[in-house]
Design a protein around this motif. Sequence first.
Motif, PDB file in Angstrom:
ATOM      1  N   TYR A 163       0.910  -1.256  -0.063  1.00  0.00           N
ATOM      2  CA  TYR A 163       0.170  -0.016   0.163  1.00  0.00           C
ATOM      3  C   TYR A 163       0.641   1.300  -0.033  1.00  0.00           C
ATOM      4  CZ  TYR A 163      -3.153   3.755   1.015  1.00  0.00           C
ATOM      5  OH  TYR A 163      -3.730   4.971   1.059  1.00  0.00           O
ATOM      6  N   PHE A 167       0.741   3.900  -2.904  1.00  0.00           N
ATOM      7  CA  PHE A 167       0.388   5.477  -2.704  1.00  0.00           C
ATOM      8  C   PHE A 167       1.283   6.375  -3.239  1.00  0.00           C
ATOM      9  CE2 PHE A 167       0.320   9.304   0.075  1.00  0.00           C
ATOM     10  CZ  PHE A 167      -1.005   9.276   0.201  1.00  0.00           C
ATOM     11  N   LEU A 171       0.651   8.683  -6.596  1.00  0.00           N
ATOM     12  CA  LEU A 171       0.985  10.189  -6.259  1.00  0.00           C
ATOM     13  C   LEU A 171       1.829  10.808  -7.344  1.00  0.00           C
ATOM     14  CD1 LEU A 171      -1.146  10.119  -4.222  1.00  0.00           C
ATOM     15  CD2 LEU A 171       0.578  11.824  -2.692  1.00  0.00           C
ATOM     16  N   MET A 174       0.235  10.785 -10.791  1.00  0.00           N
ATOM     17  CA  MET A 174      -0.522  11.875 -10.796  1.00  0.00           C
ATOM     18  C   MET A 174       0.032  13.046 -11.109  1.00  0.00           C
ATOM     19  SD  MET A 174      -2.975  11.208  -7.612  1.00  0.00           S
ATOM     20  CE  MET A 174      -4.784  10.493  -7.636  1.00  0.00           C
ATOM     21  N   ALA A 185      -6.895   8.526  -8.742  1.00  0.00           N
ATOM     22  CA  ALA A 185      -7.419   8.357  -7.540  1.00  0.00           C
ATOM     23  C   ALA A 185      -8.340   7.170  -7.461  1.00  0.00           C
ATOM     24  CB  ALA A 185      -8.492   9.527  -7.562  1.00  0.00           C
ATOM     25  N   LEU A 188      -6.358   4.393  -6.149  1.00  0.00           N
ATOM     26  CA  LEU A 188      -5.689   4.835  -4.931  1.00  0.00           C
ATOM     27  C   LEU A 188      -6.751   4.374  -3.757  1.00  0.00           C
ATOM     28  CD1 LEU A 188      -3.382   6.325  -3.488  1.00  0.00           C
ATOM     29  CD2 LEU A 188      -4.689   8.453  -3.649  1.00  0.00           C
ATOM     30  N   PHE A 189      -7.995   4.324  -3.998  1.00  0.00           N
ATOM     31  CA  PHE A 189      -9.116   3.882  -3.209  1.00  0.00           C
ATOM     32  C   PHE A 189      -9.049   2.392  -3.251  1.00  0.00           C
ATOM     33  CE2 PHE A 189     -11.478   8.272  -3.587  1.00  0.00           C
ATOM     34  CZ  PHE A 189     -11.247   8.361  -2.186  1.00  0.00           C
ATOM     35  N   LYS A 192      -6.368   1.284  -1.108  1.00  0.00           N
ATOM     36  CA  LYS A 192      -6.677   1.604   0.438  1.00  0.00           C
ATOM     37  C   LYS A 192      -7.873   0.392   0.762  1.00  0.00           C
ATOM     38  CE  LYS A 192      -6.765   3.676   4.170  1.00  0.00           C
ATOM     39  NZ  LYS A 192      -5.529   3.693   4.870  1.00  0.00           N
ATOM     40  N   GLN A 230      -2.138   7.146   5.605  1.00  0.00           N
ATOM     41  CA  GLN A 230      -1.754   7.391   4.236  1.00  0.00           C
ATOM     42  C   GLN A 230      -3.088   6.727   3.416  1.00  0.00           C
ATOM     43  OE1 GLN A 230       2.133   6.048   3.072  1.00  0.00           O
ATOM     44  NE2 GLN A 230       3.035   7.764   4.001  1.00  0.00           N
TER      45      GLN A 230
ATOM     46  N   ARG B 107      -4.243  12.152  10.075  1.00  0.00           N
ATOM     47  CA  ARG B 107      -3.962  12.631   8.736  1.00  0.00           C
ATOM     48  C   ARG B 107      -3.632  14.157   9.010  1.00  0.00           C
ATOM     49  NH1 ARG B 107      -4.824   9.061   4.373  1.00  0.00           N
ATOM     50  NH2 ARG B 107      -6.165   7.838   4.844  1.00  0.00           N
ATOM     51  N   LEU B 110      -0.210  15.486   8.316  1.00  0.00           N
ATOM     52  CA  LEU B 110       0.233  15.304   6.933  1.00  0.00           C
ATOM     53  C   LEU B 110      -0.225  16.432   6.039  1.00  0.00           C
ATOM     54  CD1 LEU B 110      -0.682  11.569   6.487  1.00  0.00           C
ATOM     55  CD2 LEU B 110       1.743  12.564   7.042  1.00  0.00           C
ATOM     56  N   PHE B 167     -15.157  15.809  -3.991  1.00  0.00           N
ATOM     57  CA  PHE B 167     -14.303  14.830  -5.176  1.00  0.00           C
ATOM     58  C   PHE B 167     -13.852  15.407  -6.279  1.00  0.00           C
ATOM     59  CE2 PHE B 167     -13.746  11.440  -8.251  1.00  0.00           C
ATOM     60  CZ  PHE B 167     -12.962  10.475  -7.662  1.00  0.00           C
ATOM     61  N   LEU B 171     -10.319  16.906  -7.310  1.00  0.00           N
ATOM     62  CA  LEU B 171      -9.447  16.354  -8.269  1.00  0.00           C
ATOM     63  C   LEU B 171      -8.863  17.452  -9.446  1.00  0.00           C
ATOM     64  CD1 LEU B 171      -9.728  13.530  -7.704  1.00  0.00           C
ATOM     65  CD2 LEU B 171     -10.808  12.968  -9.842  1.00  0.00           C
ATOM     66  N   MET B 174      -5.972  19.032  -7.702  1.00  0.00           N
ATOM     67  CA  MET B 174      -4.856  18.451  -8.201  1.00  0.00           C
ATOM     68  C   MET B 174      -4.201  18.555  -9.571  1.00  0.00           C
ATOM     69  SD  MET B 174      -6.060  14.871  -6.500  1.00  0.00           S
ATOM     70  CE  MET B 174      -5.408  14.042  -5.168  1.00  0.00           C
ATOM     71  N   ILE B 181      -0.528  17.558  -4.544  1.00  0.00           N
ATOM     72  CA  ILE B 181      -1.483  16.372  -4.866  1.00  0.00           C
ATOM     73  C   ILE B 181      -1.242  15.315  -3.532  1.00  0.00           C
ATOM     74  CG2 ILE B 181      -1.217  14.078  -5.847  1.00  0.00           C
ATOM     75  CD1 ILE B 181      -0.924  15.318  -8.608  1.00  0.00           C
ATOM     76  N   GLY B 182      -0.401  15.281  -2.996  1.00  0.00           N
ATOM     77  CA  GLY B 182       0.002  14.677  -1.585  1.00  0.00           C
ATOM     78  C   GLY B 182      -1.319  15.053  -0.515  1.00  0.00           C
ATOM     79  N   HIS B 186      -4.989  13.175   0.804  1.00  0.00           N
ATOM     80  CA  HIS B 186      -5.377  13.031   2.173  1.00  0.00           C
ATOM     81  C   HIS B 186      -6.517  13.575   2.482  1.00  0.00           C
ATOM     82  CE1 HIS B 186      -1.760  11.125   3.500  1.00  0.00           C
ATOM     83  NE2 HIS B 186      -0.801  11.933   3.095  1.00  0.00           N
ATOM     84  N   LEU B 188      -8.775  13.987   0.309  1.00  0.00           N
ATOM     85  CA  LEU B 188      -9.904  13.284  -0.481  1.00  0.00           C
ATOM     86  C   LEU B 188     -10.013  11.898   0.577  1.00  0.00           C
ATOM     87  CD1 LEU B 188     -11.007  13.014  -3.203  1.00  0.00           C
ATOM     88  CD2 LEU B 188      -9.086  11.877  -4.142  1.00  0.00           C
ATOM     89  N   PHE B 189      -9.133  11.326   1.084  1.00  0.00           N
ATOM     90  CA  PHE B 189      -9.599   9.977   1.984  1.00  0.00           C
ATOM     91  C   PHE B 189     -10.525  10.744   3.369  1.00  0.00           C
ATOM     92  CE2 PHE B 189      -5.735   8.009   0.295  1.00  0.00           C
ATOM     93  CZ  PHE B 189      -6.441   6.555  -0.069  1.00  0.00           C
TER      94      PHE B 189
END
Lengths: 230, 230
Positions: A163, A167, A171, A174, A185, A188-189, A192, A230, B107, B110, B167, B171, B174, B181-182, B186, B188-189
């Motif tokens: 993972y 990640f 990134l 992207m 994205a 990424l999900f 996860k 993350q 998070r 981060l 979302f 995007l 980004m 983007i990093g 986060h 987004l999560f």
Amino acid sequence: MQEHTVKAFDEDIVKLRGLISEMGGRAEAAIDHAMAALTRHDLDAASRIIAEDKRIDELEAAVEKLAVQIIALRAPLADDLREVVAALKIAAVIERIGDYAKNIAKRVPLIGRQHQIEALSVLPAMAQLASDMLHDVLDAFAARDWEAAIEVNKRDRAVDDFYNSLFRTLLTFMMENPATIGEAAHLLFIAKNLERIGDHATNVAEMVYFAAKGVHMAERERGDDVTEAQ
Amino acid sequence: MQEHTVKAFDEDIVKLRGLISEMGGRAEAAIDHAMAALTRHDLDAASRIIAEDKRIDELEAAVEKLAVQIIALRAPLADDLREVVAALKIAAVIERIGDYAKNIAKRVPLIGRQHQIEALSVLPAMAQLASDMLHDVLDAFAARDWEAAIEVNKRDRAVDDFYNSLFRTLLTFMMENPATIGEAAHLLFIAKNLERIGDHATNVAEMVYFAAKGVHMAERERGDDVTEAQ
């Protein structure tokens, strides 16, 4: 317990284990099929996985009903009670794992056929690890094998490593390919979701351990939680 | 049931509701505090939220223990049994919600202080909706109010709308700002975690409905699942 009660209890437990085992088999298959659907961009297969998740939900309801019945009618004690409660909790975890597989299937139409993204070749290997953990921890439950449960937990580290690596890869991808950020994205999900499946397999391992031993797994034998942020 | 058994059962149920209510209060607070920590970049507050999640886990274990005890010793029937099983399941959902809040807190370090991302102003409003849903559905449980449970479910649509909008916003952000983007990933999560909290509040609503009525909520009264694939 009287002899006939013991026999009735044993029969109930066998039925309960059977339901858990069927749930586990279906959840494993859902993970594998979802990854196959993703890599082949197979929308029909994805729809089937989504539809079949209902069966996992129904099995969870059946486990719950039977477990409550056993507790109420057979009044199991100590080890036996712990096993019934473990079954109840494990069923809930498998249902969640089924949801993660369904969630992956739902993203299949949103990710193109181009396969240009490196992640698409790494994700199936990661899924295999997670799906094997699920398989082996349910075997450990069926065999009341707490040592096997600890072994499963150790493998979560590998899923986490996958993972963390994905990640970063995604990134970077992207940043270099802003046009495909949407697809990335979704990947990424998916990564996860797979990481969470590994976590849930370790939760099951802890339940198997507790059911067998009556004490909780020591902190150091639990999976290291190195990715949650993350 | 004999009179003294009824009284003992009632006392147990009051205790069970009390535990659920404490769990709910803690989970709600965890959501609110996590969002405050996020917007203020408060690392100490974030650490506290992560540490305090253990208490929610302990409360879940207490609910489980008491519920199993009630089923085994008081042998409740019909409505009463449904309520005890509902408590058991609701506790498991609140524990998950607590995990989502903890995940948001993890998070916090981060995501930088810059606050240049629009999402940081939208997320707290989304969190408020989700946290209110949790609050109201637990009130509905305490009052056995299935109509209130249906009302909570309807509100999940607003949380989903927030998520879908975020979302897209994230995007786009980004694509326009590859350097961040990093951080955006986060966020987004975090948005996804809040969306899942809303979903779980609707799961609780369905449990409250089933406990009160003995039948499952009709499909049309359930929250529309319009975001799972994003």
